[in-house]
Scaffold this motif. Structure first.
Motif, mmCIF file in Angstrom:
data_model
loop_
_atom_site.group_PDB
_atom_site.id
_atom_site.type_symbol
_atom_site.label_atom_id
_atom_site.label_comp_id
_atom_site.label_asym_id
_atom_site.label_seq_id
_atom_site.Cartn_x
_atom_site.Cartn_y
_atom_site.Cartn_z
ATOM 1 N N UNK A 25 0.821 -1.227 0.000
ATOM 2 C CA UNK A 25 0.000 0.000 0.000
ATOM 3 C C UNK A 25 0.850 1.270 0.000
ATOM 4 N N UNK A 26 2.019 1.212 0.675
ATOM 5 C CA UNK A 26 2.832 2.438 0.786
ATOM 6 C C UNK A 26 3.790 2.637 -0.391
ATOM 7 N N UNK A 27 4.023 1.583 -1.165
ATOM 8 C CA UNK A 27 4.979 1.701 -2.283
ATOM 9 C C UNK A 27 4.644 2.857 -3.238
ATOM 10 N N UNK A 28 3.373 3.000 -3.695
ATOM 11 C CA UNK A 28 3.062 4.117 -4.603
ATOM 12 C C UNK A 28 3.280 5.484 -3.947
ATOM 13 N N UNK A 29 3.024 5.549 -2.641
ATOM 14 C CA UNK A 29 3.198 6.811 -1.911
ATOM 15 C C UNK A 29 4.677 7.189 -1.834
ATOM 16 N N UNK A 30 5.501 6.186 -1.545
ATOM 17 C CA UNK A 30 6.949 6.432 -1.476
ATOM 18 C C UNK A 30 7.458 6.900 -2.836
ATOM 19 N N UNK A 31 7.011 6.226 -3.894
ATOM 20 C CA UNK A 31 7.455 6.585 -5.254
ATOM 21 C C UNK A 31 7.048 8.009 -5.639
ATOM 22 N N UNK A 32 5.920 8.469 -5.060
ATOM 23 C CA UNK A 32 5.470 9.849 -5.334
ATOM 24 C C UNK A 32 6.144 10.869 -4.417
ATOM 25 N N UNK A 33 6.916 10.365 -3.438
ATOM 26 C CA UNK A 33 7.633 11.255 -2.513
ATOM 27 C C UNK A 33 6.762 11.842 -1.424
ATOM 28 N N UNK A 34 5.629 11.183 -1.163
ATOM 29 C CA UNK A 34 4.747 11.711 -0.113
ATOM 30 C C UNK A 34 4.870 10.865 1.152
ATOM 31 N N UNK A 35 4.616 11.502 2.273
ATOM 32 C CA UNK A 35 4.699 10.816 3.558
ATOM 33 C C UNK A 35 3.420 10.082 3.899
ATOM 34 N N UNK A 36 3.504 9.192 4.831
ATOM 35 C CA UNK A 36 2.382 8.365 5.252
ATOM 36 C C UNK A 36 1.194 9.207 5.724
ATOM 37 N N UNK A 37 1.486 10.293 6.443
ATOM 38 C CA UNK A 37 0.412 11.098 7.039
ATOM 39 C C UNK A 37 0.220 12.454 6.333
ATOM 40 N N UNK A 38 0.793 12.608 5.150
ATOM 41 C CA UNK A 38 0.732 13.909 4.467
ATOM 42 C C UNK A 38 -0.706 14.380 4.203
ATOM 43 N N UNK A 39 -1.591 13.449 3.850
ATOM 44 C CA UNK A 39 -2.969 13.846 3.504
ATOM 45 C C UNK A 39 -3.675 14.466 4.710
ATOM 46 N N UNK A 40 -3.284 14.042 5.936
ATOM 47 C CA UNK A 40 -3.900 14.615 7.141
ATOM 48 C C UNK A 40 -3.275 15.965 7.484
ATOM 49 N N UNK A 41 -1.984 16.123 7.142
ATOM 50 C CA UNK A 41 -1.286 17.359 7.463
ATOM 51 C C UNK A 41 -1.771 18.519 6.614
ATOM 52 N N UNK A 42 -2.247 18.216 5.418
ATOM 53 C CA UNK A 42 -2.663 19.287 4.493
ATOM 54 C C UNK A 42 -4.111 19.722 4.665
ATOM 55 N N UNK A 43 -4.827 19.067 5.595
ATOM 56 C CA UNK A 43 -6.252 19.410 5.802
ATOM 57 C C UNK A 43 -6.382 20.803 6.362
#
Length: 198
Positions: free
Chosen positions: A180-198
């Motif tokens: 699940x995290x592989x695509x996120x790592x490849x995009x350079x985003x962190x695990x919790x980035x979506x919550x940080x940008x709210x």
């Protein structure tokens, strides 16, 4: 040890060096430093930042330079108190005859100038290294693009991913989390980035 409430009281408690401490105190007080008591000792600060301190011990007395590591020390008067003290340096004296007022004042003025320039040892942040779980490490070693992308992440993001994998109890859960995290790592985003940008 009794709490000291004034510089006078500190000097009285070290009467064997009383005259010498008063001479050093007078030199420091010529400058713009503000006299305070911290840790039951005289400390002299600039805009709330500790610059120098007075200290008396059994067989010697002296001045502490909180960021003394940045002083030029042309007269070779400074000592590192302990190996673990990175910035702190001490100018020690054994008797009143050791005090050269002009030299002492020059060192203090340089310390003040260094403080104004912002020269100070920053406290080290703990936990700089990241321990990568073996399951994630295997995946990184098998996929060079993923490995490169992971290395480009900040240490904080790397740590978040590693903890996410490590906290899974079952091996199957660890492997599904990695997928699940592989695509996120490849995009350079962190695990919790979506919550940080709210």
């Amino acid at each position: 040890m009794k709490k000291i409430s004034s510089v006078e009281e500190y000097i009285e408690n070290h009467a064997q060096f009383g005259e010498s401490l008063n001479i050093l105190r007078d030199i420091i007080n010529i400058t713009e430093l503000e006299e305070t008591i911290k840790w039951s000792s005289p400390v002299y600060a600039l805009d709330g930042k500790n610059v120098v301190g007075l200290g008396a011990f059994k067989n010697h007395f002296g001045i502490w330079f909180f960021n003394g590591v940045f002083l030029k020390d042309g007269n070779k008067l400074l000592e590192q108190a302990q190996e673990k003290t990175k910035g702190l340096r001490q100018m020690r004296f054994n008797s009143i005859d050791d005090i050269d007022k002009n030299i002492v004042l020059a060192y203090i003025k340089e310390a003040i100038e260094n403080q104004k320039l912002g020269k100070e040892i920053k406290p080290e942040r703990k936990g700089k290294s990241v321990t990568i779980p073996k399951e994630l490490l295997n995946e990184l070693n098998a996929n060079s693009a993923l490995f490169d992308a992971f290395k480009l992440l900040t240490l904080g993001k790397q740590r978040e991913y590693c903890e996410h994998i490590e906290t899974a109890k079952k091996n199957a859960t660890k492997l599904s989390r990695i997928e699940k995290i592989k695509p996120m790592i490849l995009k350079g985003i962190g695990l919790h980035d979506k919550y940080k940008n709210c």
